[in-house]
Write a protein that holds these residues in place. Sequence first.
Motif, PDB file in Angstrom:
ATOM      1  N   ALA A 106      62.282   5.007  47.129  1.00  0.00           N
ATOM      2  CA  ALA A 106      62.616   5.260  48.683  1.00  0.00           C
ATOM      3  C   ALA A 106      61.655   4.677  49.644  1.00  0.00           C
ATOM      4  O   ALA A 106      60.451   4.903  49.360  1.00  0.00           O
ATOM      5  CB  ALA A 106      62.987   6.643  48.999  1.00  0.00           C
ATOM      6  N   SER A 114      67.860   3.260  59.176  1.00  0.00           N
ATOM      7  CA  SER A 114      67.192   4.180  58.295  1.00  0.00           C
ATOM      8  C   SER A 114      68.066   5.292  58.280  1.00  0.00           C
ATOM      9  O   SER A 114      68.885   5.864  58.943  1.00  0.00           O
ATOM     10  CB  SER A 114      65.728   4.641  58.792  1.00  0.00           C
ATOM     11  N   ILE A 115      67.876   6.086  56.921  1.00  0.00           N
ATOM     12  CA  ILE A 115      68.536   7.341  56.904  1.00  0.00           C
ATOM     13  C   ILE A 115      67.568   8.345  57.530  1.00  0.00           C
ATOM     14  O   ILE A 115      66.413   8.361  57.067  1.00  0.00           O
ATOM     15  CB  ILE A 115      68.870   7.803  55.202  1.00  0.00           C
ATOM     16  N   TRP A 120      67.935  13.077  54.240  1.00  0.00           N
ATOM     17  CA  TRP A 120      67.983  12.417  52.609  1.00  0.00           C
ATOM     18  C   TRP A 120      67.860  13.543  51.595  1.00  0.00           C
ATOM     19  O   TRP A 120      67.200  14.400  51.554  1.00  0.00           O
ATOM     20  CB  TRP A 120      66.674  11.430  52.709  1.00  0.00           C
ATOM     21  N   GLN A 121      68.746  13.235  50.465  1.00  0.00           N
ATOM     22  CA  GLN A 121      68.581  14.134  49.284  1.00  0.00           C
ATOM     23  C   GLN A 121      68.177  13.070  48.237  1.00  0.00           C
ATOM     24  O   GLN A 121      68.847  12.495  47.660  1.00  0.00           O
ATOM     25  CB  GLN A 121      69.845  14.548  49.079  1.00  0.00           C
ATOM     26  N   PRO A 122      66.779  13.318  48.003  1.00  0.00           N
ATOM     27  CA  PRO A 122      66.298  12.747  47.004  1.00  0.00           C
ATOM     28  C   PRO A 122      66.623  12.979  45.433  1.00  0.00           C
ATOM     29  O   PRO A 122      66.997  14.081  45.303  1.00  0.00           O
ATOM     30  CB  PRO A 122      64.785  12.795  46.807  1.00  0.00           C
TER      31      PRO A 122
END
Length: 137
Positions: A106, A114-115, A120-122
């Motif tokens: 990421a 961009s998110i 964001w869910q890594p």
Amino acid sequence: MSTDQVTLDEESGLRSAPLLAGYEGLLLPAAVLLDNVRSMYNVGAFFRAADGVGLQKLYLCGITAHPPKKAISKTALGAEETVAWEHDWNAIETAERLHHSGFQIAAIETSSHSIDLFQWQPKFPVCVAFGHEVAIP
């Protein structure tokens, strides 16, 4: 730090290093890649943050300075001695190697495409990449 000092708990997926400070030697299944970060003080700050959260490793790429450097030590406050790191001139090759070993890559950037970081869910393990500090108009 050599990778043979780091052990993997198969059940939890967490890595641990008995010689590291932090949460009783636990390491997050996360890494940071710095590409062409020009400020040695910023590099030192990443070492401190990595030490504080138990980051698995710092990947210093391109012209990003690496220890031993006085300016890094000034902000790292000893973390450069405990956080695992490696230097490679080619950030793309490093990111590809990490991706092939199972890391989600990421990149942190400021862009209208961009998110949002908070949405964001890594997927772990994850490597978060940061580039140089200069904005290009």
